[in-house]
Design a protein around this motif. Structure first.
Motif, PDB file in Angstrom:
ATOM      1  N   SER A 225       0.669  -1.334   0.161  1.00  0.00           N
ATOM      2  CA  SER A 225      -0.270  -0.003  -0.076  1.00  0.00           C
ATOM      3  C   SER A 225       0.752   1.440  -0.185  1.00  0.00           C
ATOM      4  O   SER A 225       0.320   2.013  -0.929  1.00  0.00           O
ATOM      5  CB  SER A 225      -1.057   0.053   1.583  1.00  0.00           C
ATOM      6  OG  SER A 225      -2.210  -1.273   0.950  1.00  0.00           O
ATOM      7  N   ASP A 226       2.109   1.297   1.214  1.00  0.00           N
ATOM      8  CA  ASP A 226       2.568   2.572   0.949  1.00  0.00           C
ATOM      9  C   ASP A 226       4.086   2.353  -0.547  1.00  0.00           C
ATOM     10  O   ASP A 226       4.378   3.847  -0.515  1.00  0.00           O
ATOM     11  CB  ASP A 226       3.620   2.113   2.008  1.00  0.00           C
ATOM     12  CG  ASP A 226       3.341   2.399   3.071  1.00  0.00           C
ATOM     13  OD1 ASP A 226       2.399   3.484   3.614  1.00  0.00           O
ATOM     14  OD2 ASP A 226       3.495   1.974   4.444  1.00  0.00           O
ATOM     15  N   GLY A 227       4.084   1.489  -1.160  1.00  0.00           N
ATOM     16  CA  GLY A 227       4.682   1.632  -2.562  1.00  0.00           C
ATOM     17  C   GLY A 227       5.918   1.025  -2.480  1.00  0.00           C
ATOM     18  O   GLY A 227       6.732   1.234  -3.433  1.00  0.00           O
ATOM     19  N   LEU A 228       6.102   0.523  -1.470  1.00  0.00           N
ATOM     20  CA  LEU A 228       7.191   0.451  -1.410  1.00  0.00           C
ATOM     21  C   LEU A 228       8.046  -1.209  -1.963  1.00  0.00           C
ATOM     22  O   LEU A 228       8.719  -1.595  -2.532  1.00  0.00           O
ATOM     23  CB  LEU A 228       8.018  -0.007   0.386  1.00  0.00           C
ATOM     24  CG  LEU A 228       8.231   0.981   1.221  1.00  0.00           C
ATOM     25  CD1 LEU A 228       7.708   1.092   2.447  1.00  0.00           C
ATOM     26  CD2 LEU A 228       8.927   2.398   0.616  1.00  0.00           C
ATOM     27  N   VAL A 229       6.767  -2.371  -1.528  1.00  0.00           N
ATOM     28  CA  VAL A 229       7.288  -3.525  -2.336  1.00  0.00           C
ATOM     29  C   VAL A 229       5.807  -4.179  -3.506  1.00  0.00           C
ATOM     30  O   VAL A 229       4.797  -3.246  -3.523  1.00  0.00           O
ATOM     31  CB  VAL A 229       7.594  -4.509  -1.266  1.00  0.00           C
ATOM     32  CG1 VAL A 229       8.790  -4.255  -0.372  1.00  0.00           C
ATOM     33  CG2 VAL A 229       5.959  -5.308  -0.839  1.00  0.00           C
ATOM     34  N   ALA A 230       6.262  -4.904  -4.609  1.00  0.00           N
ATOM     35  CA  ALA A 230       5.335  -5.277  -5.077  1.00  0.00           C
ATOM     36  C   ALA A 230       5.742  -6.528  -5.169  1.00  0.00           C
ATOM     37  O   ALA A 230       6.690  -7.232  -5.690  1.00  0.00           O
ATOM     38  CB  ALA A 230       5.046  -4.563  -6.499  1.00  0.00           C
ATOM     39  N   ALA A 231       4.801  -6.951  -5.534  1.00  0.00           N
ATOM     40  CA  ALA A 231       4.597  -8.620  -6.056  1.00  0.00           C
ATOM     41  C   ALA A 231       4.594  -9.165  -7.435  1.00  0.00           C
ATOM     42  O   ALA A 231       3.658  -8.512  -8.571  1.00  0.00           O
ATOM     43  CB  ALA A 231       3.226  -9.351  -5.166  1.00  0.00           C
ATOM     44  N   ARG A 232       5.331 -10.450  -7.764  1.00  0.00           N
ATOM     45  CA  ARG A 232       5.523 -11.005  -8.873  1.00  0.00           C
ATOM     46  C   ARG A 232       5.363 -12.055  -8.900  1.00  0.00           C
ATOM     47  O   ARG A 232       5.575 -12.837  -7.923  1.00  0.00           O
ATOM     48  CB  ARG A 232       7.069 -10.138  -9.030  1.00  0.00           C
ATOM     49  CG  ARG A 232       7.926  -9.612  -9.597  1.00  0.00           C
ATOM     50  CD  ARG A 232       8.594  -9.430  -9.988  1.00  0.00           C
ATOM     51  NE  ARG A 232       9.725  -7.588 -10.027  1.00  0.00           N
ATOM     52  CZ  ARG A 232      10.800  -7.291 -10.020  1.00  0.00           C
ATOM     53  NH1 ARG A 232      12.072  -8.558 -10.724  1.00  0.00           N
ATOM     54  NH2 ARG A 232      11.535  -6.698 -10.047  1.00  0.00           N
ATOM     55  N   ALA A 233       4.170 -12.291  -9.855  1.00  0.00           N
ATOM     56  CA  ALA A 233       3.397 -13.208  -9.829  1.00  0.00           C
ATOM     57  C   ALA A 233       4.153 -14.567 -10.345  1.00  0.00           C
ATOM     58  O   ALA A 233       5.123 -14.265 -10.798  1.00  0.00           O
ATOM     59  CB  ALA A 233       2.423 -13.467 -10.992  1.00  0.00           C
ATOM     60  N   GLY A 234       4.469 -15.531  -9.177  1.00  0.00           N
ATOM     61  CA  GLY A 234       5.469 -16.632  -9.114  1.00  0.00           C
ATOM     62  C   GLY A 234       6.998 -16.271  -8.536  1.00  0.00           C
ATOM     63  O   GLY A 234       7.399 -17.266  -9.165  1.00  0.00           O
TER      64      GLY A 234
END
Length: 225
Positions: free
Chosen positions: A50-59
């Motif tokens: 939510s804070d824009g610090l991390v992002a998930a990459r599928a798999g």
């Protein structure tokens, strides 16, 4: 606990211990590192997202990303005993959820209804097993949002995920601890929402969602009083 973990990971990102592009440890490793459950780790990660610090990459996993100030808005976690903050939060959540539920009644697919029903049954098992059922409760509401098939609704609710989970957990905890007899009433409210969605009744779905959220807030006020 989620706040503390999120703050620790945020500090590591700010200090450069974790750099942009770095992959965070797996959920299992974070559970071991902080000696907490996977649910706690997931909530901490949702705050960082939510804070824009991390992002998930599928798999692949969760990676440190460049902070984007346009994506930095989220509720700050708070206790439901803070009535002013609770009122403000519920005003927004009711508006979003009622609109989403109305739209879901119009657009839901058979697969959507299966997901919503699965979460509903999960809550029933949780109650029967003397568990809180907050995860199943959140999945129920999230499945309804996904049934809108509107990416903006889905993205916004993902953005508010940590705060929504916090409110649901505290509300159900208050109900279970102080008035366990009302758990059946809460489940009846969920059933009313599902029935309206199943029937494709937009008006009834919106009214059932509004009634459920308003009752949840009122139950918290009663307990605090």
């Amino acid at each position: 606990m989620p706040d503390e973990i999120a703050q620790d990971l945020s500090a590591k990102i700010a200090s450069g211990v974790l750099s942009v592009g770095d992959r965070l440890p797996s959920e299992r490793d974070l559970c071991t590192q902080y000696a907490v459950s996977r649910a706690v780790v997931r909530e901490a990660l949702s705050q960082l997202k939510s804070d824009g610090l991390v992002a998930a990459r599928a798999g692949s996993g969760v990676y440190v990303t460049q902070r984007d100030s346009t994506n930095a808005f989220r509720f700050q976690n708070f206790s439901v005993s803070d009535l002013n903050r609770l009122e403000e939060a519920m005003e927004l959540l009711v508006t979003i959820e009622v609109a989403a539920t109305r739209l879901a009644a119009k657009r839901r697919t058979p697969e959507d209804l299966k997901k919503i029903k699965r979460a509903l049954i999960g809550m029933e098992y949780a109650i029967a097993s003397d568990r809180l059922g907050d995860e199943e409760d959140y999945q129920f509401h999230q499945a309804i949002v996904e049934a809108t098939h509107n990416q903006h609704f889905i993205s916004l609710c993902q953005h508010l995920e940590a705060s929504a989970r916090n409110i649901i957990r505290q509300a159900r905890s208050n109900t279970k601890t102080n008035h366990a007899d009302l758990l059946d009433a809460v489940q009846d409210e969920h059933n009313a929402i599902y029935d309206a969605l199943k029937n494709g009744d937009e008006k009834a779905a919106a009214e059932a969602a509004a009634r459920h959220l308003q009752n949840a807030a009122e139950r918290i006020r009663i307990y605090l009083a």
